[in-house]
Structure formats: C-alpha cells, structure tokens
Scaffold this motif. Structure first.
Motif, PDB file in Angstrom:
ATOM      1  N   ASP A  95      -7.515  -8.453 -20.621  1.00 62.19           N
ATOM      2  CA  ASP A  95      -6.282  -8.641 -21.391  1.00 62.19           C
ATOM      3  C   ASP A  95      -5.441  -9.760 -20.796  1.00 62.19           C
ATOM      4  O   ASP A  95      -4.911 -10.614 -21.519  1.00 62.19           O
ATOM      5  CB  ASP A  95      -5.476  -7.339 -21.417  1.00 62.19           C
ATOM      6  CG  ASP A  95      -6.086  -6.297 -22.327  1.00 62.19           C
ATOM      7  OD1 ASP A  95      -6.737  -6.674 -23.325  1.00 62.19           O
ATOM      8  OD2 ASP A  95      -5.918  -5.096 -22.054  1.00 62.19           O
ATOM      9  N   SER A  96      -5.297  -9.744 -19.472  1.00 62.20           N
ATOM     10  CA  SER A  96      -4.475 -10.759 -18.809  1.00 62.20           C
ATOM     11  C   SER A  96      -5.090 -12.147 -18.920  1.00 62.20           C
ATOM     12  O   SER A  96      -4.381 -13.144 -19.083  1.00 62.20           O
ATOM     13  CB  SER A  96      -4.282 -10.379 -17.334  1.00 62.20           C
ATOM     14  OG  SER A  96      -3.559  -9.176 -17.214  1.00 62.20           O
ATOM     15  N   LEU A  97      -6.425 -12.220 -18.843  1.00 56.70           N
ATOM     16  CA  LEU A  97      -7.088 -13.525 -18.998  1.00 56.70           C
ATOM     17  C   LEU A  97      -6.881 -14.083 -20.399  1.00 56.70           C
ATOM     18  O   LEU A  97      -6.664 -15.292 -20.570  1.00 56.70           O
ATOM     19  CB  LEU A  97      -8.583 -13.385 -18.709  1.00 56.70           C
ATOM     20  CG  LEU A  97      -8.981 -13.225 -17.237  1.00 56.70           C
ATOM     21  CD1 LEU A  97     -10.460 -12.887 -17.116  1.00 56.70           C
ATOM     22  CD2 LEU A  97      -8.660 -14.501 -16.452  1.00 56.70           C
ATOM     23  N   GLY A  98      -6.943 -13.221 -21.411  1.00 59.32           N
ATOM     24  CA  GLY A  98      -6.685 -13.675 -22.773  1.00 59.32           C
ATOM     25  C   GLY A  98      -5.269 -14.180 -22.947  1.00 59.32           C
ATOM     26  O   GLY A  98      -5.033 -15.205 -23.589  1.00 59.32           O
ATOM     27  N   TYR A  99      -4.315 -13.457 -22.365  1.00 58.11           N
ATOM     28  CA  TYR A  99      -2.910 -13.867 -22.441  1.00 58.11           C
ATOM     29  C   TYR A  99      -2.706 -15.219 -21.749  1.00 58.11           C
ATOM     30  O   TYR A  99      -2.038 -16.116 -22.285  1.00 58.11           O
ATOM     31  CB  TYR A  99      -2.048 -12.788 -21.790  1.00 58.11           C
ATOM     32  CG  TYR A  99      -0.565 -13.031 -21.884  1.00 58.11           C
ATOM     33  CD1 TYR A  99       0.171 -12.596 -22.987  1.00 58.11           C
ATOM     34  CD2 TYR A  99       0.115 -13.685 -20.865  1.00 58.11           C
ATOM     35  CE1 TYR A  99       1.539 -12.819 -23.065  1.00 58.11           C
ATOM     36  CE2 TYR A  99       1.477 -13.917 -20.937  1.00 58.11           C
ATOM     37  CZ  TYR A  99       2.190 -13.473 -22.034  1.00 58.11           C
ATOM     38  OH  TYR A  99       3.550 -13.712 -22.115  1.00 58.11           O
ATOM     39  N   ALA A 100      -3.270 -15.373 -20.554  1.00 52.59           N
ATOM     40  CA  ALA A 100      -3.115 -16.616 -19.807  1.00 52.59           C
ATOM     41  C   ALA A 100      -3.743 -17.797 -20.543  1.00 52.59           C
ATOM     42  O   ALA A 100      -3.203 -18.911 -20.541  1.00 52.59           O
ATOM     43  CB  ALA A 100      -3.738 -16.469 -18.416  1.00 52.59           C
ATOM     44  N   ALA A 101      -4.890 -17.572 -21.186  1.00 57.00           N
ATOM     45  CA  ALA A 101      -5.548 -18.651 -21.930  1.00 57.00           C
ATOM     46  C   ALA A 101      -4.722 -19.062 -23.142  1.00 57.00           C
ATOM     47  O   ALA A 101      -4.572 -20.261 -23.433  1.00 57.00           O
ATOM     48  CB  ALA A 101      -6.940 -18.206 -22.361  1.00 57.00           C
ATOM     49  N   ALA A 102      -4.151 -18.089 -23.850  1.00 54.57           N
ATOM     50  CA  ALA A 102      -3.376 -18.407 -25.052  1.00 54.57           C
ATOM     51  C   ALA A 102      -2.190 -19.306 -24.745  1.00 54.57           C
ATOM     52  O   ALA A 102      -1.840 -20.201 -25.526  1.00 54.57           O
ATOM     53  CB  ALA A 102      -2.902 -17.106 -25.714  1.00 54.57           C
ATOM     54  N   GLY A 103      -1.547 -19.100 -23.599  1.00 56.45           N
ATOM     55  CA  GLY A 103      -0.390 -19.916 -23.252  1.00 56.45           C
ATOM     56  C   GLY A 103      -0.715 -21.370 -22.992  1.00 56.45           C
ATOM     57  O   GLY A 103       0.184 -22.229 -23.002  1.00 56.45           O
ATOM     58  N   LEU A 104      -1.985 -21.680 -22.764  1.00 56.13           N
ATOM     59  CA  LEU A 104      -2.366 -23.062 -22.468  1.00 56.13           C
ATOM     60  C   LEU A 104      -2.342 -23.953 -23.700  1.00 56.13           C
ATOM     61  O   LEU A 104      -2.212 -25.177 -23.577  1.00 56.13           O
ATOM     62  CB  LEU A 104      -3.769 -23.091 -21.855  1.00 56.13           C
ATOM     63  CG  LEU A 104      -3.886 -22.537 -20.434  1.00 56.13           C
ATOM     64  CD1 LEU A 104      -5.347 -22.337 -20.066  1.00 56.13           C
ATOM     65  CD2 LEU A 104      -3.211 -23.484 -19.448  1.00 56.13           C
ATOM     66  N   LEU A 105      -2.484 -23.381 -24.885  1.00 54.22           N
ATOM     67  CA  LEU A 105      -2.567 -24.222 -26.081  1.00 54.22           C
ATOM     68  C   LEU A 105      -1.280 -25.016 -26.317  1.00 54.22           C
ATOM     69  O   LEU A 105      -1.324 -26.247 -26.430  1.00 54.22           O
ATOM     70  CB  LEU A 105      -2.930 -23.363 -27.296  1.00 54.22           C
ATOM     71  CG  LEU A 105      -3.520 -24.110 -28.492  1.00 54.22           C
ATOM     72  CD1 LEU A 105      -4.413 -23.185 -29.311  1.00 54.22           C
ATOM     73  CD2 LEU A 105      -2.438 -24.684 -29.386  1.00 54.22           C
ATOM     74  N   PRO A 106      -0.103 -24.372 -26.387  1.00 53.59           N
ATOM     75  CA  PRO A 106       1.118 -25.173 -26.575  1.00 53.59           C
ATOM     76  C   PRO A 106       1.436 -26.061 -25.384  1.00 53.59           C
ATOM     77  O   PRO A 106       1.965 -27.171 -25.550  1.00 53.59           O
ATOM     78  CB  PRO A 106       2.206 -24.109 -26.784  1.00 53.59           C
ATOM     79  CG  PRO A 106       1.660 -22.863 -26.196  1.00 53.59           C
ATOM     80  CD  PRO A 106       0.190 -22.924 -26.394  1.00 53.59           C
ATOM     81  N   VAL A 107       1.112 -25.601 -24.185  1.00 49.99           N
ATOM     82  CA  VAL A 107       1.392 -26.410 -22.996  1.00 49.99           C
ATOM     83  C   VAL A 107       0.553 -27.693 -23.008  1.00 49.99           C
ATOM     84  O   VAL A 107       1.047 -28.778 -22.679  1.00 49.99           O
ATOM     85  CB  VAL A 107       1.123 -25.580 -21.726  1.00 49.99           C
ATOM     86  CG1 VAL A 107       1.120 -26.463 -20.484  1.00 49.99           C
ATOM     87  CG2 VAL A 107       2.175 -24.483 -21.588  1.00 49.99           C
ATOM     88  N   THR A 108      -0.707 -27.582 -23.394  1.00 49.25           N
ATOM     89  CA  THR A 108      -1.563 -28.775 -23.457  1.00 49.25           C
ATOM     90  C   THR A 108      -1.088 -29.738 -24.528  1.00 49.25           C
ATOM     91  O   THR A 108      -1.084 -30.968 -24.318  1.00 49.25           O
ATOM     92  CB  THR A 108      -3.022 -28.368 -23.733  1.00 49.25           C
ATOM     93  OG1 THR A 108      -3.453 -27.427 -22.754  1.00 49.25           O
ATOM     94  CG2 THR A 108      -3.935 -29.575 -23.699  1.00 49.25           C
ATOM     95  N   ALA A 109      -0.704 -29.217 -25.692  1.00 49.32           N
ATOM     96  CA  ALA A 109      -0.177 -30.085 -26.745  1.00 49.32           C
ATOM     97  C   ALA A 109       1.052 -30.840 -26.252  1.00 49.32           C
ATOM     98  O   ALA A 109       1.226 -32.037 -26.542  1.00 49.32           O
ATOM     99  CB  ALA A 109       0.167 -29.253 -27.980  1.00 49.32           C
ATOM    100  N   TRP A 110       1.892 -30.176 -25.489  1.00 54.04           N
ATOM    101  CA  TRP A 110       3.086 -30.808 -24.919  1.00 54.04           C
ATOM    102  C   TRP A 110       2.691 -31.896 -23.922  1.00 54.04           C
ATOM    103  O   TRP A 110       3.242 -33.007 -23.947  1.00 54.04           O
ATOM    104  CB  TRP A 110       3.932 -29.741 -24.242  1.00 54.04           C
ATOM    105  CG  TRP A 110       5.321 -30.168 -23.860  1.00 54.04           C
ATOM    106  CD1 TRP A 110       5.837 -31.441 -23.845  1.00 54.04           C
ATOM    107  CD2 TRP A 110       6.392 -29.326 -23.424  1.00 54.04           C
ATOM    108  NE1 TRP A 110       7.140 -31.434 -23.432  1.00 54.04           N
ATOM    109  CE2 TRP A 110       7.508 -30.148 -23.165  1.00 54.04           C
ATOM    110  CE3 TRP A 110       6.491 -27.953 -23.228  1.00 54.04           C
ATOM    111  CZ2 TRP A 110       8.722 -29.632 -22.715  1.00 54.04           C
ATOM    112  CZ3 TRP A 110       7.704 -27.446 -22.778  1.00 54.04           C
ATOM    113  CH2 TRP A 110       8.809 -28.263 -22.525  1.00 54.04           C
ATOM    114  N   LEU A 111       1.735 -31.607 -23.053  1.00 52.43           N
ATOM    115  CA  LEU A 111       1.303 -32.595 -22.066  1.00 52.43           C
ATOM    116  C   LEU A 111       0.696 -33.828 -22.735  1.00 52.43           C
ATOM    117  O   LEU A 111       0.894 -34.964 -22.268  1.00 52.43           O
ATOM    118  CB  LEU A 111       0.288 -31.964 -21.119  1.00 52.43           C
ATOM    119  CG  LEU A 111       0.848 -31.000 -20.061  1.00 52.43           C
ATOM    120  CD1 LEU A 111      -0.287 -30.264 -19.362  1.00 52.43           C
ATOM    121  CD2 LEU A 111       1.701 -31.749 -19.051  1.00 52.43           C
TER     122      LEU A 111
END
Length: 222
Positions: free
Chosen positions: A41-57
């Motif tokens: 569950d925690s790995l899925g949550y951590a992965a999901a947060g990367l999508l908007p962060v990568t778009a921002w970067l």
C-alpha cells in the motif's frame, strides 16, 4: 549529450527551483506513509506522488533558461538535442527521488499484506515498487512535456494544462500509472506481489513518443 545533461542538471540544482517539488513529495510521503503500514500500500502511494512531481520538474527544466541563453544553447547543440537534454535531466532527478522514496518506504513499512496476516517478501515488493515508480515518473514526464514549450508557451496555460492532465493520467482506467499503482494496492489485499512490467513498457513508449514529438516541434515553435 553528456555535457548538455550536466549543464541542464547544474542549472536546476543551482537555481534551487527543485526544492518546491522535492518538498512537496516529502510532505506527500510524510502525510501518507506511516511506520508499520503494509508495504505494498505504501509503495503504491509513494509511486503515485511521483507523477505530478515529475511533471513539475519537466516544466522547470524546460523553462529554466532565459530566452537569450536558450538561443545560445540551441545554436551550439541544436534545439532538439537541447530540449531532449532538459527532458532527460528532469527524468533523472525524478528517478533519483523515486528511488529514495521507495527505499524509505521499504525501511519503515511492515512486510505484510493489508490484513497484516500474510507476509510479503521485501525484495519482490521493492522491485515492484521501483517499477511502479518508474511508470509514474515516465508518465509524469510525458504529461510535463506536453504541457509546456514547444506546445504551450504561456506559463498560465501551461500550469493549468499540467494540473488538469495529472489527475486523469493517474486515475483513469487504462492509464499505465493507474495500472501500476492499482496492482500494488490490489496485491496488498491478498499479500501477493504483482510486477507492473506491461505498465512500464507502455509508459516508456508514451514518454518516448512524447519526447520525439516535442523535440521535432522545437525548431518550428521555439
């Protein structure tokens, strides 16, 4: 290309613009990932947060040069190569962030399923988590590339398009990111690890196609 990558990465690091997306991801993890939670569950949550962060970067790396410096870089290395280097620099930074987030989750999470009754092996879980993170990073890079230069030049429209595209890319059925994250969450219910290999392949294809399109348009639209 190596020199261009170093140049783009150095620009991002020295500008300290990376602080905002990195702090956003850190806050995202601090709120949603707690000590002793089921690892998948925690790995899925951590992965999901990367999508908007990568778009921002991606938006930061593509737009961090002043117009005059951008013209010089394009003249020296070619506009397509300069743009590709910006995309790869953002992708690399997001990849490092995702790897760090995955390691933190593996350290603090409990290696069990959602009911805490079935033990989940950490090594396969870590590999699945890294694959899901890679999937979200790649799709986030594609979203960021489509929502900034050369397709969208105005910062307001670019920001609005990025915000509008991030959520569907994450939650719509058929999205590689949704498939990868959902696979981890679903696997947590039964204590089984599902490797999102197909989702990663699709995300890589989308990211490559987006990079090719935007690099081709840079000489035409600037």
């Amino acid at each position: 290309m190596t020199a261009l990558l170093r140049y783009r990465t150095a620009l991002l690091v020295r500008s300290q613009h990376w602080l905002a997306p990195v702090l956003l991801y850190a806050a995202f993890l601090a709120v949603g990932v707690q000590w002793g939670q089921p690892v998948l569950d925690s790995l899925g949550y951590a992965a999901a947060g990367l999508l908007p962060v990568t778009a921002w970067l991606v938006r930061l790396c593509v737009n961090q040069e002043p117009p005059a410096a951008r013209t010089v870089t394009a003249a020296a290395a070619g506009p397509a190569r300069a743009h590709l280097a910006a995309l790869l620099a953002a992708l690399g930074c997001a990849g490092l962030l995702g790897t760090a987030g995955t390691v933190i989750v593996l350290v603090i999470s409990r290696p069990t399923g959602a009911d805490h009754a079935v033990r989940v092996p950490l090594l396969p879980a870590g590999i699945a988590g890294l694959l899901a993170a890679a999937c979200c990073v790649l799709l986030g890079a594609a979203v960021g590339a489509l929502c900034t230069r050369p397709l969208l030049h105005r910062r307001g429209w670019s920001l609005a398009a990025t915000v509008s595209a991030v959520l569907p890319a994450l939650v719509v059925d058929g999205s590689p990111a949704n498939s990868a994250v959902a696979g981890l969450v679903t696997g947590s219910r039964t204590g089984t690890v599902q490797m999102p290999v197909l989702a990663v392949v699709l995300a890589l294809a989308l990211a490559a196609a987006t990079a090719a399109l935007t690099c081709r348009l840079v000489p035409l639209r600037g």
